[in-house]
Design a protein around this motif. Structure first.
Motif, mmCIF file in Angstrom:
data_model
loop_
_atom_site.group_PDB
_atom_site.id
_atom_site.type_symbol
_atom_site.label_atom_id
_atom_site.label_comp_id
_atom_site.label_asym_id
_atom_site.label_seq_id
_atom_site.Cartn_x
_atom_site.Cartn_y
_atom_site.Cartn_z
ATOM 1 N N LYS A 282 0.862 -9.472 -7.037
ATOM 2 C CA LYS A 282 1.618 -8.315 -6.556
ATOM 3 C C LYS A 282 2.937 -8.324 -7.249
ATOM 4 O O LYS A 282 3.544 -7.322 -7.345
ATOM 5 C CB LYS A 282 2.082 -8.589 -5.125
ATOM 6 C CG LYS A 282 0.784 -8.430 -4.171
ATOM 7 C CD LYS A 282 0.660 -6.845 -3.695
ATOM 8 C CE LYS A 282 -0.654 -6.505 -3.151
ATOM 9 N NZ LYS A 282 -1.537 -5.583 -4.095
ATOM 10 N N TYR A 283 3.333 -9.646 -7.841
ATOM 11 C CA TYR A 283 4.766 -9.685 -8.506
ATOM 12 C C TYR A 283 4.785 -9.227 -10.030
ATOM 13 O O TYR A 283 5.848 -8.425 -10.493
ATOM 14 C CB TYR A 283 5.408 -10.867 -8.210
ATOM 15 C CG TYR A 283 6.731 -11.204 -8.865
ATOM 16 C CD1 TYR A 283 7.778 -10.451 -8.387
ATOM 17 C CD2 TYR A 283 6.693 -11.818 -9.995
ATOM 18 C CE1 TYR A 283 8.961 -10.459 -9.148
ATOM 19 C CE2 TYR A 283 7.852 -12.126 -10.529
ATOM 20 C CZ TYR A 283 9.150 -11.489 -10.080
ATOM 21 O OH TYR A 283 10.173 -11.474 -10.698
ATOM 22 N N LEU A 284 3.853 -9.720 -10.664
ATOM 23 C CA LEU A 284 3.760 -9.589 -12.216
ATOM 24 C C LEU A 284 3.688 -8.122 -12.395
ATOM 25 O O LEU A 284 4.348 -7.787 -13.729
ATOM 26 C CB LEU A 284 3.148 -10.510 -12.778
ATOM 27 C CG LEU A 284 3.636 -11.859 -12.692
ATOM 28 C CD1 LEU A 284 2.574 -12.855 -13.590
ATOM 29 C CD2 LEU A 284 4.825 -12.168 -13.428
ATOM 30 N N PRO A 285 2.754 -7.321 -12.158
ATOM 31 C CA PRO A 285 2.462 -6.052 -12.856
ATOM 32 C C PRO A 285 3.588 -5.104 -12.803
ATOM 33 O O PRO A 285 4.157 -5.011 -11.843
ATOM 34 C CB PRO A 285 1.476 -5.420 -11.947
ATOM 35 C CG PRO A 285 0.721 -6.724 -11.274
ATOM 36 C CD PRO A 285 1.745 -7.616 -11.025
ATOM 37 N N PRO A 286 4.073 -4.667 -13.975
ATOM 38 C CA PRO A 286 5.294 -3.989 -14.276
ATOM 39 C C PRO A 286 5.065 -2.537 -13.452
ATOM 40 O O PRO A 286 6.128 -1.960 -12.715
ATOM 41 C CB PRO A 286 5.362 -3.762 -15.689
ATOM 42 C CG PRO A 286 3.982 -3.992 -16.390
ATOM 43 C CD PRO A 286 3.510 -5.107 -15.460
ATOM 44 N N GLU A 305 4.900 6.920 -13.944
ATOM 45 C CA GLU A 305 4.223 6.364 -14.536
ATOM 46 C C GLU A 305 4.188 4.883 -14.937
ATOM 47 O O GLU A 305 3.447 4.222 -16.060
ATOM 48 C CB GLU A 305 3.261 7.318 -15.801
ATOM 49 C CG GLU A 305 2.405 8.243 -15.256
ATOM 50 C CD GLU A 305 2.393 9.488 -16.446
ATOM 51 O OE1 GLU A 305 2.752 9.111 -17.558
ATOM 52 O OE2 GLU A 305 1.512 10.421 -16.121
ATOM 53 N N TRP A 306 5.380 4.407 -14.898
ATOM 54 C CA TRP A 306 5.848 3.238 -15.423
ATOM 55 C C TRP A 306 5.054 2.104 -15.448
ATOM 56 O O TRP A 306 4.417 1.770 -14.189
ATOM 57 C CB TRP A 306 7.118 2.723 -14.621
ATOM 58 C CG TRP A 306 8.173 1.741 -15.356
ATOM 59 C CD1 TRP A 306 8.077 0.660 -15.108
ATOM 60 C CD2 TRP A 306 8.851 2.219 -16.693
ATOM 61 N NE1 TRP A 306 8.981 -0.145 -15.985
ATOM 62 C CE2 TRP A 306 9.431 0.818 -16.973
ATOM 63 C CE3 TRP A 306 9.005 3.162 -17.464
ATOM 64 C CZ2 TRP A 306 10.205 0.679 -18.068
ATOM 65 C CZ3 TRP A 306 9.869 3.030 -18.445
ATOM 66 C CH2 TRP A 306 10.494 1.886 -18.990
ATOM 67 N N GLY A 307 4.690 1.494 -16.388
ATOM 68 C CA GLY A 307 3.654 0.293 -16.465
ATOM 69 C C GLY A 307 2.216 0.596 -16.325
ATOM 70 O O GLY A 307 1.363 -0.165 -16.127
#
Ligand code: HEM
Length: 314
Positions: A282-286, A305-307
């Motif tokens: 849950k934390y790492l995906p930009p 649309e960031w990441g």
């Protein structure tokens, strides 16, 4: 040596040296003696090669642990290069465009290398070895990279390092303690099962939080984003480079890094142990954190649309 035969250029150099040492009340002749007896500089001494090569202390006998250590060290050296540039840019009262853009090009070049080389982690180690030696390294984690955080403080206002959903909890945005209390990464490295801070996070905060607070305060009016707003608003050359930096630091490197977590940790429930059972998915995906250094330089759609795939394809 006969004075007559001394090369006039050499004499001129000697005179200059004499002047230099006179100013400091030093005896040139003693220093020349020093030169006479000093050894020639060697490559290996200059770059401290033996020390450098002795800085890997694996905790296990798995040979691939060397790759893991060395690649982390390489990354930290690149981070150091990035920070050297950021220090120089932000030290200037009013950086000119040439200096600003050339230094940003250097920063982007370093991050490009880091993004492109992450394959060394993703495909360059045996998964079985990794899953075993990684257990001997708990609770240490790249998450505890202070230089990674320092780069963020140099880049932008500390408020931009708070996840959007948490900004509403900050009553006074000018109060650095309130803002630092909600930095986005302080909810990373938490236990998936209980939501508690892992030892990884606790130790990191204990060692660095005060330092980070001081650094962020000292950069309030001279981080990259502030310098952009003060001196380069609307300058397309600068905008292009800052957008590139934002993309590399907040989307492309995090995605390259995340691939390694997915490759090694996702396959079966046992593997999650290798992080100490954290919330990394849950934390790492930009696209979840949506950390953006220079929000004014992106359209609403780009930010939305960031990441995500649509953003990355551009
Ligand atoms: C096989 C290689 C790697 C794996 C499996 C991996 C895994 C992880 C995981 C799971 C996290 C989330 C924190 C947690 O839950 O403990 C994390 C965070 C982090 N790692 Fe790695 N990592 C790898 C290599 C690296 C390398 C080479 C670096 C370079 C210094 C690094 C730097 C970081 C940083 C800076 C964070 C925090 C990211 C953020 O806050 O957005 N990692 N890593």
């Amino acid at each position: 040596m006969d004075d007559q035969k001394v090369n006039p250029e050499l004499l001129a150099q000697l005179n200059k040296l004499q002047e230099k040492y006179d100013v400091m009340g030093q005896d040139l002749s003693s220093y020349l003696d020093g030169l006479l007896y000093a050894d020639y500089l060697t490559y290996w001494d200059y770059i401290h090669l033996d020390t450098l090569l002795s800085l890997q202390s694996p905790k296990t006998r798995f040979p691939d642990e060397h790759i893991f250590i060395i690649y982390h060290q390489i990354t930290e050296l690149y981070f150091r290069l990035v920070i050297l540039e950021l220090e120089q840019i932000t030290a200037k009262e009013k950086p000119d465009e040439k200096f600003f853009t050339e230094r940003l090009d250097r920063v982007n070049r370093y991050f490009n290398h880091l993004e492109n080389s992450f394959d060394i982690m993703v495909r360059g180690m045996e998964r079985d070895q990794f899953l075993k030696f990684r257990m001997s390294l708990l609770p240490a984690s790249g998450f505890q990279s202070a230089q990674y955080r320092v780069i963020e403080f140099y880049a932008t206002d500390v408020m931009n390092l708070v996840a959007e959903k948490d900004r509403q909890h900050i009553a006074d945005p000018k109060n650095v303690d309130q803002v630092v209390g909600h930095l986005y990464w302080r909810s990373g490295a938490t236990e998936l099962a209980t939501g508690k801070k892992t030892l990884t996070l606790q130790q990191f905060e204990k060692k660095y939080l005060n330092e980070f607070r001081e650094l962020s305060l000292s950069l309030t009016s001279r981080n990259l984003y502030q310098l952009y707003k003060k001196h380069f608003e609307g300058n397309q050359n600068v905008i292009d480079r800052l957008r590139q930096f934002d993309t590399l630091a907040n989307v492309l490197w995090p995605l390259a890094h995340m691939k390694s977590a997915a490759h090694y940790l996702e396959k079966d429930p046992e593997d999650i142990k290798a992080t100490g059972g954290t919330n990394w998915q849950k934390y790492l995906p930009p696209r979840f954190q949506r950390i953006i250094f220079f929000p004014e330089l992106w359209s609403e759609q780009e930010k939305a649309e960031w990441g995500k795939a649509a953003f990355i394809r551009k």
